[in-house]
Design an enzyme around this catalytic site. Structure first.
Site, mmCIF file in Angstrom:
data_model
loop_
_atom_site.group_PDB
_atom_site.id
_atom_site.type_symbol
_atom_site.label_atom_id
_atom_site.label_comp_id
_atom_site.label_asym_id
_atom_site.label_seq_id
_atom_site.Cartn_x
_atom_site.Cartn_y
_atom_site.Cartn_z
ATOM 1 N N TYR A 1 45.333 48.261 47.845
ATOM 2 C CA TYR A 1 46.683 47.857 48.267
ATOM 3 C C TYR A 1 47.363 48.938 49.091
ATOM 4 C CZ TYR A 1 46.827 43.295 46.151
ATOM 5 O OH TYR A 1 46.594 41.966 45.893
ATOM 6 N N HIS B 1 54.826 35.042 48.105
ATOM 7 C CA HIS B 1 53.875 35.892 47.383
ATOM 8 C C HIS B 1 54.325 37.345 47.322
ATOM 9 C CE1 HIS B 1 50.468 32.718 48.211
ATOM 10 N NE2 HIS B 1 51.344 32.334 47.299
ATOM 11 N N GLY C 1 48.532 29.076 60.438
ATOM 12 C CA GLY C 1 47.664 30.196 60.056
ATOM 13 C C GLY C 1 47.364 30.321 58.584
ATOM 14 N N THR C 2 47.271 29.180 57.913
ATOM 15 C CA THR C 2 46.882 29.239 56.491
ATOM 16 C C THR C 2 45.742 28.282 56.218
ATOM 17 O OG1 THR C 2 47.608 28.884 54.200
ATOM 18 C CG2 THR C 2 48.836 27.687 55.900
ATOM 19 N N SER C 3 44.859 28.677 55.311
ATOM 20 C CA SER C 3 43.742 27.803 54.949
ATOM 21 C C SER C 3 44.191 26.683 54.012
ATOM 22 C CB SER C 3 42.617 28.627 54.297
ATOM 23 O OG SER C 3 43.130 29.361 53.211
ATOM 24 N N ASN D 1 46.229 26.124 63.874
ATOM 25 C CA ASN D 1 45.127 26.897 63.298
ATOM 26 C C ASN D 1 43.928 26.784 64.245
ATOM 27 O OD1 ASN D 1 42.989 27.865 61.429
ATOM 28 N ND2 ASN D 1 44.568 27.596 59.872
ATOM 29 N N PRO D 2 43.177 27.869 64.440
ATOM 30 C CA PRO D 2 41.990 27.751 65.304
ATOM 31 C C PRO D 2 40.847 26.991 64.644
ATOM 32 C CG PRO D 2 42.251 30.020 64.515
ATOM 33 C CD PRO D 2 43.430 29.251 64.004
HETATM 34 C C1 BJW Z 1 44.536 31.876 62.375
HETATM 35 C C2 BJW Z 1 44.294 32.895 63.259
HETATM 36 C C3 BJW Z 1 45.191 32.995 64.308
HETATM 37 C C4 BJW Z 1 42.772 33.019 61.811
HETATM 38 N N1 BJW Z 1 46.217 32.121 64.410
HETATM 39 N N2 BJW Z 1 45.561 31.036 62.486
HETATM 40 C C5 BJW Z 1 46.644 23.644 41.653
HETATM 41 C C6 BJW Z 1 45.376 23.312 41.998
HETATM 42 C C7 BJW Z 1 44.349 24.242 41.987
HETATM 43 C C8 BJW Z 1 44.586 25.561 41.622
HETATM 44 C C9 BJW Z 1 45.875 25.927 41.285
HETATM 45 C C10 BJW Z 1 46.862 24.981 41.303
HETATM 46 N N3 BJW Z 1 48.004 25.607 40.950
HETATM 47 C C11 BJW Z 1 47.744 26.906 40.708
HETATM 48 C C12 BJW Z 1 46.451 27.125 40.900
HETATM 49 C C13 BJW Z 1 45.778 28.441 40.747
HETATM 50 C C14 BJW Z 1 45.938 29.356 41.928
HETATM 51 C C15 BJW Z 1 45.296 28.691 43.134
HETATM 52 O O1 BJW Z 1 45.932 28.104 43.970
HETATM 53 N N4 BJW Z 1 43.979 28.829 43.254
HETATM 54 C C16 BJW Z 1 43.249 28.261 44.392
HETATM 55 C C17 BJW Z 1 42.479 29.366 45.115
HETATM 56 C C18 BJW Z 1 42.358 27.166 43.877
HETATM 57 N N5 BJW Z 1 47.345 29.676 42.187
HETATM 58 C C19 BJW Z 1 47.945 30.662 41.545
HETATM 59 O O2 BJW Z 1 47.364 31.335 40.689
HETATM 60 C C20 BJW Z 1 49.404 30.923 41.874
HETATM 61 N N6 BJW Z 1 50.154 31.013 40.671
HETATM 62 C C21 BJW Z 1 50.463 29.948 39.960
HETATM 63 O O3 BJW Z 1 50.238 28.819 40.320
HETATM 64 O O4 BJW Z 1 51.098 30.255 38.799
HETATM 65 C C22 BJW Z 1 51.388 29.231 37.849
HETATM 66 C C23 BJW Z 1 52.125 29.902 36.726
HETATM 67 C C24 BJW Z 1 53.333 29.358 36.289
HETATM 68 C C25 BJW Z 1 54.010 29.970 35.235
HETATM 69 C C26 BJW Z 1 53.510 31.125 34.635
HETATM 70 C C27 BJW Z 1 52.314 31.677 35.076
HETATM 71 C C28 BJW Z 1 51.618 31.049 36.128
HETATM 72 C C29 BJW Z 1 49.572 32.293 42.523
HETATM 73 C C30 BJW Z 1 48.906 32.396 43.851
HETATM 74 C C31 BJW Z 1 49.052 33.822 44.387
HETATM 75 C C32 BJW Z 1 48.219 34.039 45.620
HETATM 76 N N7 BJW Z 1 48.193 35.431 45.914
HETATM 77 C C33 BJW Z 1 47.488 35.889 47.074
HETATM 78 C C34 BJW Z 1 47.450 37.450 47.041
HETATM 79 C C35 BJW Z 1 48.825 38.013 47.417
HETATM 80 C C36 BJW Z 1 48.823 39.488 47.448
HETATM 81 C C37 BJW Z 1 47.882 40.030 48.491
HETATM 82 O O5 BJW Z 1 48.090 39.810 49.709
HETATM 83 O O6 BJW Z 1 46.929 40.700 48.101
HETATM 84 O O7 BJW Z 1 48.114 35.433 48.270
HETATM 85 S S1 BJW Z 1 45.826 35.215 47.236
HETATM 86 C C38 BJW Z 1 45.847 35.062 48.981
HETATM 87 O O8 BJW Z 1 45.772 33.677 49.383
HETATM 88 C C39 BJW Z 1 47.213 35.578 49.418
HETATM 89 C C40 BJW Z 1 47.570 34.615 50.505
HETATM 90 O O9 BJW Z 1 48.970 34.595 50.683
HETATM 91 C C41 BJW Z 1 47.011 33.311 49.988
HETATM 92 C C42 BJW Z 1 46.799 32.271 51.031
HETATM 93 O O10 BJW Z 1 45.840 32.710 51.962
HETATM 94 P P1 BJW Z 1 46.048 32.329 53.490
HETATM 95 O O11 BJW Z 1 47.286 32.959 53.979
HETATM 96 O O12 BJW Z 1 45.915 30.879 53.666
HETATM 97 O O13 BJW Z 1 44.849 33.138 54.178
HETATM 98 P P2 BJW Z 1 43.340 32.696 54.411
HETATM 99 O O14 BJW Z 1 42.580 33.946 54.711
HETATM 100 O O15 BJW Z 1 42.837 31.842 53.332
HETATM 101 O O16 BJW Z 1 43.389 31.779 55.707
HETATM 102 C C43 BJW Z 1 43.705 32.305 56.980
HETATM 103 C C44 BJW Z 1 43.788 31.151 57.950
HETATM 104 O O17 BJW Z 1 44.218 31.670 59.191
HETATM 105 C C45 BJW Z 1 42.460 30.432 58.202
HETATM 106 O O18 BJW Z 1 42.688 29.012 58.110
HETATM 107 C C46 BJW Z 1 42.092 30.831 59.632
HETATM 108 O O19 BJW Z 1 41.410 29.798 60.335
HETATM 109 C C47 BJW Z 1 43.462 31.040 60.215
HETATM 110 N N8 BJW Z 1 43.522 31.945 61.359
HETATM 111 N N9 BJW Z 1 43.146 33.565 62.811
HETATM 112 C C48 BJW Z 1 46.351 31.161 63.430
HETATM 113 N N10 BJW Z 1 45.027 33.966 65.264
#
Ligand code: BJW
Length: 249
Positions: free
Chosen positions: A68, A124, A192-194, A218-219
């Protein structure tokens, strides 16, 4: 020629409350790696999804805080790109015409703020702020590498980044503000999110349920593409300025 640009721009021009959700892709053109990119160099053997958990921090706080800190310094050094700037301009334009703009971001890098966006909801948390694991007190560490891992708070307890890890609840004020915005949203954009991480991924579904058009930028195809009204294929730093210009024309 960007496919679907014109109908998407028309919808944007006519909207009264635009809600945008951004993910790591919007910062890719600022040199910040997306979350699900494979890592290189020092961190190539580590899986971000395994590091971003309370369990990883409990088991190995030194490795997690080193990762981090490395990312924190990268975010502090990064500059907003044309995608961030276009979103800040969109907000200014909508506000001048008495319309509403809400930016929900999953990003922890503060680049939307740096670009001039004002109504930003950090779903987040932020990597720029850290918090004491004993008192919960937040602080902003200086722009220099930590000298111990994990770093310690004034209370002598380990500090952790003020981000939301898997299995942790999102900050209630951010969730409340996001849900409130969705009540009046009449155009939703996902940039820009998956769209795999919940509850953030659920806002687009909610918008569709409410009858608001959904524009995806998104690309690559994502799990949202099939249900989005228009998917604009390309980098956000390229697509968003065009989309904004076409909407304002
Ligand atoms: C471009 C580009 C360019 C490339 N231009 N685009 C319901 C269903 C299933 C599961 C769950 C559910 N509810 C909860 C869950 C569990 C879990 C979850 O969702 N899991 C899934 C993986 C299945 N969720 C959680 O645990 C959440 N908490 C929760 O629900 O709590 C309930 C609770 C209630 C009460 C008490 C206790 C608990 C919390 C989720 C936290 C996510 N945290 C992270 C880390 C943050 C810190 C850090 O940065 O280290 O957040 S994980 C990570 O993923 C990060 C991101 O914000 C997040 C999303 O990722 P993102 O931004 O989409 O990135 P990528 O890499 O996935 O995608 C990039 C995209 O960009 C791609 O599409 C490329 O094509 C594109 N791209 N270049 C535009 N130039």
């Amino acid at each position: 020629m960007i496919e679907h640009l014109q109908p998407a721009a028309l919808a944007l021009a006519q909207a009264r409350h635009v809600v945008v959700i951004t993910g790591a892709g919007v910062s890719a053109e600022s040199g910040i790696r997306t979350f699900r990119d494979t890592m290189e160099g020092l961190w190539k053997d580590f899986d971000p999804a395994r590091l971003a958990t309370p369990e990883a921090f409990a088991a190995d706080p030194a490795t997690v805080t080193r990762w981090y800190d490395w990312r924190r310094l990268g975010c502090l050094a990064a500059e907003p790109n044309p995608g961030h700037v276009a979103l800040a301009k969109l907000e200014a334009w909508l506000s001048e015409t008495n319309r509403t703009f809400t930016l929900l971001t999953q990003n922890v890098d503060r680049l939307h703020h740096k670009a001039g966006s004002r109504n930003v909801i950090e779903l987040h948390g932020s990597i720029i702020e850290w918090r004491c694991t004993r008192t919960g007190r937040k602080s902003t560490p200086p722009n220099a590498p930590f000298d111990e891992f994990p770093p310690r708070s004034e209370a002598g307890a380990p500090l952790r980044p003020d981000v939301v890890w898997f299995g942790e609840a999102l900050p209630q004020p951010a969730l409340d503000a996001a849900e409130h915005a969705m009540h009046t949203c009449d155009l939703f954009m996902s940039v820009g999110t998956s769209s795999v991480v919940y509850p953030a991924a659920g806002f687009a579904e909610l918008a569709r349920y409410r009858g608001a058009p959904v524009i995806e930028v998104n690309p690559a195809p994502t799990s949202l593409t099939r249900t989005a009204t228009w998917s604009l294929r390309g980098r956000s730093g390229q697509i968003l300025p065009h989309l904004l210009n076409a909407a304002m024309a």
